[in-house]
Design a protein around this motif. Sequence first.
Motif, mmCIF file in Angstrom:
data_model
loop_
_atom_site.group_PDB
_atom_site.id
_atom_site.type_symbol
_atom_site.label_atom_id
_atom_site.label_comp_id
_atom_site.label_asym_id
_atom_site.label_seq_id
_atom_site.Cartn_x
_atom_site.Cartn_y
_atom_site.Cartn_z
ATOM 1 N N GLY A 166 31.009 42.471 8.218
ATOM 2 C CA GLY A 166 31.230 43.858 8.580
ATOM 3 C C GLY A 166 31.270 44.081 10.082
ATOM 4 O O GLY A 166 30.922 45.162 10.570
ATOM 5 N N SER A 167 31.711 43.091 10.811
ATOM 6 C CA SER A 167 31.787 43.215 12.271
ATOM 7 C C SER A 167 32.934 42.371 12.806
ATOM 8 O O SER A 167 33.384 41.414 12.161
ATOM 9 C CB SER A 167 30.478 42.771 12.927
ATOM 10 O OG SER A 167 30.264 41.377 12.764
ATOM 11 N N LYS A 168 33.398 42.756 14.002
ATOM 12 C CA LYS A 168 34.420 41.986 14.694
ATOM 13 C C LYS A 168 34.128 42.025 16.188
ATOM 14 O O LYS A 168 33.959 43.107 16.761
ATOM 15 C CB LYS A 168 35.820 42.558 14.419
ATOM 16 C CG LYS A 168 36.938 41.875 15.208
ATOM 17 C CD LYS A 168 37.064 40.405 14.874
ATOM 18 C CE LYS A 168 38.198 39.753 15.647
ATOM 19 N NZ LYS A 168 38.298 38.291 15.386
ATOM 20 N N ILE A 169 34.050 40.861 16.795
ATOM 21 C CA ILE A 169 33.782 40.752 18.225
ATOM 22 C C ILE A 169 35.062 40.287 18.926
ATOM 23 O O ILE A 169 35.585 39.216 18.617
ATOM 24 C CB ILE A 169 32.644 39.754 18.521
ATOM 25 C CG1 ILE A 169 31.466 39.978 17.569
ATOM 26 C CG2 ILE A 169 32.235 39.855 19.976
ATOM 27 C CD1 ILE A 169 30.889 41.364 17.591
ATOM 28 N N THR A 170 35.563 41.111 19.813
ATOM 29 C CA THR A 170 36.759 40.766 20.597
ATOM 30 C C THR A 170 36.294 40.370 21.991
ATOM 31 O O THR A 170 35.717 41.187 22.717
ATOM 32 C CB THR A 170 37.721 41.954 20.680
ATOM 33 O OG1 THR A 170 38.044 42.397 19.351
ATOM 34 C CG2 THR A 170 39.003 41.572 21.410
ATOM 35 N N THR A 171 36.520 39.125 22.360
ATOM 36 C CA THR A 171 35.993 38.620 23.626
ATOM 37 C C THR A 171 37.041 38.631 24.731
ATOM 38 O O THR A 171 38.208 38.318 24.507
ATOM 39 C CB THR A 171 35.457 37.188 23.469
ATOM 40 O OG1 THR A 171 36.468 36.353 22.891
ATOM 41 C CG2 THR A 171 34.238 37.165 22.567
ATOM 42 N N ALA A 172 36.578 38.994 25.914
ATOM 43 C CA ALA A 172 37.371 38.855 27.136
ATOM 44 C C ALA A 172 36.645 37.839 28.004
ATOM 45 O O ALA A 172 36.041 38.167 29.026
ATOM 46 C CB ALA A 172 37.507 40.196 27.851
ATOM 47 N N PHE A 173 36.650 36.569 27.528
ATOM 48 C CA PHE A 173 36.127 35.456 28.291
ATOM 49 C C PHE A 173 37.307 34.823 29.026
ATOM 50 O O PHE A 173 38.454 35.234 28.850
ATOM 51 C CB PHE A 173 35.462 34.425 27.382
ATOM 52 C CG PHE A 173 34.250 34.933 26.632
ATOM 53 C CD1 PHE A 173 33.737 36.208 26.855
ATOM 54 C CD2 PHE A 173 33.612 34.139 25.696
ATOM 55 C CE1 PHE A 173 32.623 36.674 26.174
ATOM 56 C CE2 PHE A 173 32.501 34.591 25.000
ATOM 57 C CZ PHE A 173 32.007 35.864 25.236
ATOM 58 N N VAL A 174 37.051 33.826 29.826
ATOM 59 C CA VAL A 174 38.116 33.253 30.654
ATOM 60 C C VAL A 174 39.258 32.682 29.808
ATOM 61 O O VAL A 174 40.416 32.717 30.230
ATOM 62 C CB VAL A 174 37.552 32.183 31.614
ATOM 63 C CG1 VAL A 174 37.076 30.951 30.859
ATOM 64 C CG2 VAL A 174 38.578 31.814 32.685
ATOM 65 N N ASP A 175 38.964 32.187 28.601
ATOM 66 C CA ASP A 175 40.031 31.640 27.759
ATOM 67 C C ASP A 175 41.012 32.715 27.311
ATOM 68 O O ASP A 175 42.191 32.446 27.104
ATOM 69 C CB ASP A 175 39.436 30.950 26.527
ATOM 70 C CG ASP A 175 38.807 29.607 26.863
ATOM 71 O OD1 ASP A 175 39.116 29.048 27.927
ATOM 72 O OD2 ASP A 175 37.983 29.125 26.065
ATOM 73 N N GLN A 176 40.515 33.954 27.135
ATOM 74 C CA GLN A 176 41.396 35.054 26.741
ATOM 75 C C GLN A 176 41.895 35.853 27.944
ATOM 76 O O GLN A 176 42.902 36.536 27.855
ATOM 77 C CB GLN A 176 40.658 36.008 25.797
ATOM 78 C CG GLN A 176 40.164 35.387 24.493
ATOM 79 C CD GLN A 176 38.823 34.711 24.633
ATOM 80 O OE1 GLN A 176 37.978 35.155 25.396
ATOM 81 N NE2 GLN A 176 38.623 33.621 23.907
ATOM 82 N N PHE A 177 41.166 35.785 29.056
ATOM 83 C CA PHE A 177 41.446 36.604 30.237
ATOM 84 C C PHE A 177 41.402 35.691 31.466
ATOM 85 O O PHE A 177 40.385 35.623 32.171
ATOM 86 C CB PHE A 177 40.401 37.716 30.324
ATOM 87 C CG PHE A 177 40.684 38.806 31.327
ATOM 88 C CD1 PHE A 177 41.842 38.810 32.102
ATOM 89 C CD2 PHE A 177 39.780 39.846 31.503
ATOM 90 C CE1 PHE A 177 42.087 39.812 33.018
ATOM 91 C CE2 PHE A 177 40.012 40.862 32.413
ATOM 92 C CZ PHE A 177 41.176 40.835 33.180
ATOM 93 N N PRO A 178 42.489 34.975 31.756
ATOM 94 C CA PRO A 178 42.484 33.961 32.811
ATOM 95 C C PRO A 178 42.111 34.486 34.192
ATOM 96 O O PRO A 178 41.634 33.729 35.035
ATOM 97 C CB PRO A 178 43.932 33.439 32.799
ATOM 98 C CG PRO A 178 44.424 33.714 31.421
ATOM 99 C CD PRO A 178 43.782 35.010 31.029
ATOM 100 N N GLY A 179 42.307 35.795 34.435
ATOM 101 C CA GLY A 179 41.969 36.345 35.737
ATOM 102 C C GLY A 179 40.485 36.312 36.049
ATOM 103 O O GLY A 179 40.087 36.488 37.207
ATOM 104 N N LEU A 180 39.637 36.060 35.050
ATOM 105 C CA LEU A 180 38.197 35.981 35.272
ATOM 106 C C LEU A 180 37.757 34.669 35.890
ATOM 107 O O LEU A 180 36.615 34.560 36.351
ATOM 108 C CB LEU A 180 37.446 36.152 33.941
ATOM 109 C CG LEU A 180 37.571 37.485 33.213
ATOM 110 C CD1 LEU A 180 36.735 37.446 31.939
ATOM 111 C CD2 LEU A 180 37.115 38.626 34.110
ATOM 112 N N ASN A 181 38.628 33.688 35.912
ATOM 113 C CA ASN A 181 38.232 32.357 36.374
ATOM 114 C C ASN A 181 37.560 32.408 37.742
ATOM 115 O O ASN A 181 38.087 33.001 38.675
ATOM 116 C CB ASN A 181 39.461 31.441 36.427
ATOM 117 C CG ASN A 181 39.085 29.980 36.500
ATOM 118 O OD1 ASN A 181 38.093 29.563 35.916
ATOM 119 N ND2 ASN A 181 39.885 29.202 37.224
ATOM 120 N N THR A 182 36.377 31.811 37.836
ATOM 121 C CA THR A 182 35.518 31.696 39.029
ATOM 122 C C THR A 182 34.787 32.985 39.387
ATOM 123 O O THR A 182 34.021 32.996 40.344
ATOM 124 C CB THR A 182 36.269 31.212 40.290
ATOM 125 O OG1 THR A 182 37.091 32.271 40.819
ATOM 126 C CG2 THR A 182 37.111 29.986 40.016
#
Length: 223
Positions: free
Chosen positions: A74-90
């Motif tokens: 009954g849940s869904k987690i949508t992640t904005a980690f570096v693999d999904q959001f390359p601009g976060l790198n470093t």
Amino acid sequence: MKFFQTFVILALASSHAFASDPSPLQDFCVAVNDPNSAAFVNGKSCKDPKLLVMADDFVFTMFRNPGNTSNQLGSKITTAFVDQFPGLNTLGIAMARLDFAPYGLNPPHIHHRGTEMLVVVEGTLHVGFVASNQLNNTLFTKVLTKGDVFVFPQGLIHFQLNVGQTNALAFAFLSSQNPGLITIANSVFGAKPPINVDVLTKAFQVDNKLINYLQAQSWFDNH
């Protein structure tokens, strides 16, 4: 002199051990899956900042729509980690959107590389984390409503449960571009190949029939 050298080595080792993500040495390093790239930072290669980087690299649009909570958790987690959001790198940060159906659960899990700060946008969540063995596995738990913020220290088991009769929404902010995820039940009972039954029967002090049953289940990943 030897003492001084040893002290310096230990100090340098400690500085790395206590650090989270490394501090950036440039304005940005948009990740690109290019093994021939000359720049290789923290597991991700960088686009050429003068020739290839564009504004779209710094935009993430996957939070616009609710996640699909029609599943056994009954849940869904949508992640904005570096693999999904390359601009976060470093940059040492990441986010996640957490959608919950009524009584939906984000099961006990760990982010071994990042501390998490959660803010509730809609609904009512029962949240908590468990301290280490050193602190007697103390449970810290609260019921949060709209606007409340809760922090889960890095590396500790934590969870969120929607205790309301309506959908709930929260956003999480994490102190690493790649905070990692270990869902306890999935890792222990869904390991491939499976963990030896004798290990788990002794660890959980139950009979092997229960362990066999748990290992035979299909452990759902809500990410």
